[in-house]
Design an enzyme around this catalytic site. Structure first.
Site, PDB file in Angstrom:
ATOM      1  N   PRO A   1       0.781  -1.233   0.000  1.00 17.24           N
ATOM      2  CA  PRO A   1       0.000   0.000   0.000  1.00 17.24           C
ATOM      3  C   PRO A   1       0.813   1.284   0.000  1.00 17.24           C
ATOM      4  CG  PRO A   1      -0.125  -1.081   2.139  1.00 17.24           C
ATOM      5  CD  PRO A   1       0.531  -2.051   1.192  1.00 17.24           C
ATOM      6  N   ASN A   2       0.300   2.213  -0.775  1.00 14.18           N
ATOM      7  CA  ASN A   2       0.794   3.591  -0.892  1.00 14.18           C
ATOM      8  C   ASN A   2       2.065   3.721  -1.728  1.00 14.18           C
ATOM      9  OD1 ASN A   2      -1.291   4.921   0.667  1.00 14.18           O
ATOM     10  ND2 ASN A   2      -0.439   3.818   2.420  1.00 14.18           N
TER      11      ASN A   2
ATOM     12  N   ARG B   1       5.093  12.362  -3.142  1.00 11.29           N
ATOM     13  CA  ARG B   1       5.099  12.887  -1.771  1.00 11.29           C
ATOM     14  C   ARG B   1       6.298  12.333  -1.024  1.00 11.29           C
ATOM     15  NH1 ARG B   1      -0.152  11.952  -2.789  1.00 11.29           N
ATOM     16  NH2 ARG B   1      -1.485  13.784  -2.630  1.00 11.29           N
TER      17      ARG B   1
ATOM     18  N   TYR C   1      11.357   8.788   0.384  1.00 12.86           N
ATOM     19  CA  TYR C   1      11.157   7.792  -0.672  1.00 12.86           C
ATOM     20  C   TYR C   1      11.720   8.185  -2.040  1.00 12.86           C
ATOM     21  CZ  TYR C   1       8.088   5.862   2.904  1.00 12.86           C
ATOM     22  OH  TYR C   1       7.609   5.351   4.080  1.00 12.86           O
TER      23      TYR C   1
ATOM     24  N   ASN D   1       8.038  -5.784  -1.146  1.00 13.04           N
ATOM     25  CA  ASN D   1       7.959  -4.650  -0.225  1.00 13.04           C
ATOM     26  C   ASN D   1       6.488  -4.560   0.161  1.00 13.04           C
ATOM     27  OD1 ASN D   1       7.871  -2.298   1.186  1.00 13.04           O
ATOM     28  ND2 ASN D   1       8.977  -1.061  -0.324  1.00 13.04           N
TER      29      ASN D   1
ATOM     30  N   ALA E   1       3.361  -0.990   4.706  1.00 16.77           N
ATOM     31  CA  ALA E   1       2.871  -1.016   6.095  1.00 16.77           C
ATOM     32  C   ALA E   1       2.403  -2.413   6.524  1.00 16.77           C
ATOM     33  CB  ALA E   1       1.749  -0.008   6.262  1.00 16.77           C
TER      34      ALA E   1
ATOM     35  N   HIS F   1       4.460  -4.789   8.809  1.00 16.73           N
ATOM     36  CA  HIS F   1       4.464  -4.666  10.265  1.00 16.73           C
ATOM     37  C   HIS F   1       3.216  -5.231  10.933  1.00 16.73           C
ATOM     38  CE1 HIS F   1       7.597  -1.970   8.994  1.00 16.73           C
ATOM     39  NE2 HIS F   1       6.736  -1.124   8.462  1.00 16.73           N
TER      40      HIS F   1
ATOM     41  N   ASP G   1       1.774 -15.916   6.312  1.00 11.80           N
ATOM     42  CA  ASP G   1       1.270 -17.275   6.035  1.00 11.80           C
ATOM     43  C   ASP G   1       1.378 -17.601   4.547  1.00 11.80           C
ATOM     44  OD1 ASP G   1       0.675 -17.766   8.692  1.00 11.80           O
ATOM     45  OD2 ASP G   1      -1.466 -17.343   8.506  1.00 11.80           O
TER      46      ASP G   1
ATOM     47  N   GLU H   1      13.012  -9.526   1.008  1.00  9.33           N
ATOM     48  CA  GLU H   1      12.205  -8.403   1.504  1.00  9.33           C
ATOM     49  C   GLU H   1      12.977  -7.116   1.251  1.00  9.33           C
ATOM     50  OE1 GLU H   1      11.688  -8.429   5.780  1.00  9.33           O
ATOM     51  OE2 GLU H   1      10.184  -6.834   5.701  1.00  9.33           O
TER      52      GLU H   1
ATOM     53  N   HIS I   1      12.871  -2.807   1.714  1.00  9.55           N
ATOM     54  CA  HIS I   1      12.285  -1.539   2.170  1.00  9.55           C
ATOM     55  C   HIS I   1      13.138  -0.405   1.638  1.00  9.55           C
ATOM     56  CE1 HIS I   1       9.324  -3.363   4.710  1.00  9.55           C
ATOM     57  NE2 HIS I   1      10.252  -4.219   5.100  1.00  9.55           N
ATOM     58  N   ILE I   2      12.473   0.589   1.112  1.00  9.39           N
ATOM     59  CA  ILE I   2      13.180   1.746   0.530  1.00  9.39           C
ATOM     60  C   ILE I   2      13.912   2.503   1.631  1.00  9.39           C
ATOM     61  CG2 ILE I   2      12.808   3.950  -0.667  1.00  9.39           C
ATOM     62  CD1 ILE I   2      10.258   2.540  -1.908  1.00  9.39           C
ATOM     63  N   SER I   3      13.215   2.723   2.738  1.00  9.07           N
ATOM     64  CA  SER I   3      13.811   3.427   3.886  1.00  9.07           C
ATOM     65  C   SER I   3      14.420   2.400   4.845  1.00  9.07           C
ATOM     66  CB  SER I   3      12.735   4.247   4.601  1.00  9.07           C
ATOM     67  OG  SER I   3      11.732   3.391   5.122  1.00  9.07           O
TER      68      SER I   3
ATOM     69  N   ARG J   1      13.616   4.172  12.027  1.00  9.50           N
ATOM     70  CA  ARG J   1      12.420   5.022  12.009  1.00  9.50           C
ATOM     71  C   ARG J   1      11.609   4.772  13.289  1.00  9.50           C
ATOM     72  NH1 ARG J   1       9.606   4.867   6.286  1.00  9.50           N
ATOM     73  NH2 ARG J   1       8.513   6.628   7.247  1.00  9.50           N
TER      74      ARG J   1
ATOM     75  N   ARG K   1       7.734   0.496  13.179  1.00 12.01           N
ATOM     76  CA  ARG K   1       8.216  -0.014  11.887  1.00 12.01           C
ATOM     77  C   ARG K   1       9.357  -1.015  12.060  1.00 12.01           C
ATOM     78  NH1 ARG K   1       5.792   3.459   8.056  1.00 12.01           N
ATOM     79  NH2 ARG K   1       5.495   5.513   8.943  1.00 12.01           N
TER      80      ARG K   1
HETATM   81  O1  CA2 Z   1      10.594   1.901   3.397  1.00 16.77           O
HETATM   82  C1  CA2 Z   1       9.736   1.208   2.835  1.00 16.77           C
HETATM   83  O2  CA2 Z   1       9.861   0.737   1.718  1.00 16.77           O
HETATM   84  C2  CA2 Z   1       8.399   0.969   3.550  1.00 16.77           C
HETATM   85  O3  CA2 Z   1       8.011  -0.374   3.272  1.00 16.77           O
HETATM   86  C3  CA2 Z   1       7.421   1.951   2.959  1.00 16.77           C
HETATM   87  C4  CA2 Z   1       6.050   1.924   3.631  1.00 16.77           C
HETATM   88  C5  CA2 Z   1       6.180   2.003   5.154  1.00 16.77           C
HETATM   89  O4  CA2 Z   1       4.915   1.829   5.740  1.00 16.77           O
HETATM   90  C6  CA2 Z   1       7.143   0.978   5.688  1.00 16.77           C
HETATM   91  O5  CA2 Z   1       7.249   1.154   7.091  1.00 16.77           O
HETATM   92  C7  CA2 Z   1       8.505   1.125   5.056  1.00 16.77           C
HETATM   93  C8  CA2 Z   1       5.217   3.095   3.163  1.00 16.77           C
HETATM   94  C9  CA2 Z   1       5.029   3.175   1.695  1.00 16.77           C
HETATM   95  C10 CA2 Z   1       4.444   4.505   1.399  1.00 16.77           C
HETATM   96  O6  CA2 Z   1       5.071   4.976   0.247  1.00 16.77           O
HETATM   97  C11 CA2 Z   1       4.929   6.299  -0.052  1.00 16.77           C
HETATM   98  C12 CA2 Z   1       5.720   6.745  -1.060  1.00 16.77           C
HETATM   99  C13 CA2 Z   1       5.665   8.055  -1.422  1.00 16.77           C
HETATM  100  C14 CA2 Z   1       4.806   8.919  -0.785  1.00 16.77           C
HETATM  101  C15 CA2 Z   1       4.015   8.448   0.243  1.00 16.77           C
HETATM  102  C16 CA2 Z   1       4.069   7.141   0.606  1.00 16.77           C
END
Ligand code: CA2
Length: 146
Positions: A10-11, A18, A23, A74, A77, A80, A87, A98, A100-102, A107, A111
């Site tokens: 998601p997202n 954003r 990101y 990836n 959210a 977590h 499963d 796995e 994660h970008i960040s 953080r 997370r």
């Molecule tokens: O760091 C990552 O890749 C995350 O999986 C990104 C998730 C976050 O919930 C994880 O804790 C870490 C969030 C993805 C949201 O991506 C956005 C990208 C641009 C603008 C807003 C949200």
């Protein structure tokens, strides 16, 4: 040709629109193109998906069973929170990376734990979108000669 399923939660469709400080500036379409090119360079086929839905993510993992040599995921959210995704991954017998970008270890507290990590064979975080490229390299290294 061996197939890698690259699944995004998601997202992540908001990439590049954003929170560029966390990101980056590239979009999900840029990421998809990077992944296709990198996989092809290594003679792998990449199936790239993004969904905001937990159930579609579970369905996508199930679709990879019997079809993919590896999953790069990836789960955003849902990493977590989702035992359902854990499963589903546990039913997949191939290699799992796995991404994660960040750097989720640096953080917020919530997370720091990832259900996906309980199944992942390898975890990459904090490298921005290059983490996906490293993940493809890792898959190639692990399964090319199997
Ligand atoms: O760091 C990552 O890749 C995350 O999986 C990104 C998730 C976050 O919930 C994880 O804790 C870490 C969030 C993805 C949201 O991506 C956005 C990208 C641009 C603008 C807003 C949200």
């Amino acid at each position: 040709m061996k197939t890698i399923h690259i699944l995004n939660g998601p997202n992540l469709n908001l990439l590049g629109t954003r929170e560029p400080d966390i990101y980056g500036h590239k979009t999900i379409n840029d990421l998809e193109k990077m992944c296709h090119e990198k996989a092809l360079e290594q003679s792998f086929k990449a199936i790239f998906k993004q969904t905001n839905s937990e159930s579609i993510l579970v369905d996508s993992i199930q679709e990879a069973i019997g079809e993919a040599s590896a999953i790069i995921i990836n789960a955003a959210a849902y990493s977590h929170t989702s035992i359902a995704i854990l499963d589903a991954l546990n039913s997949f017998e191939g290699y799992v990376v796995e991404v994660h970008i960040s750097d989720i270890s640096k953080r917020e507290e919530f997370r720091k734990f990832s259900f996906v990590s309980l199944r992942a064979d390898f975890v990459i975080m904090g490298l921005g979108l290059d983490g996906y490229i490293k993940a493809i390299d890792k898959v190639v290294e692990q399964i090319s000669y199997k």
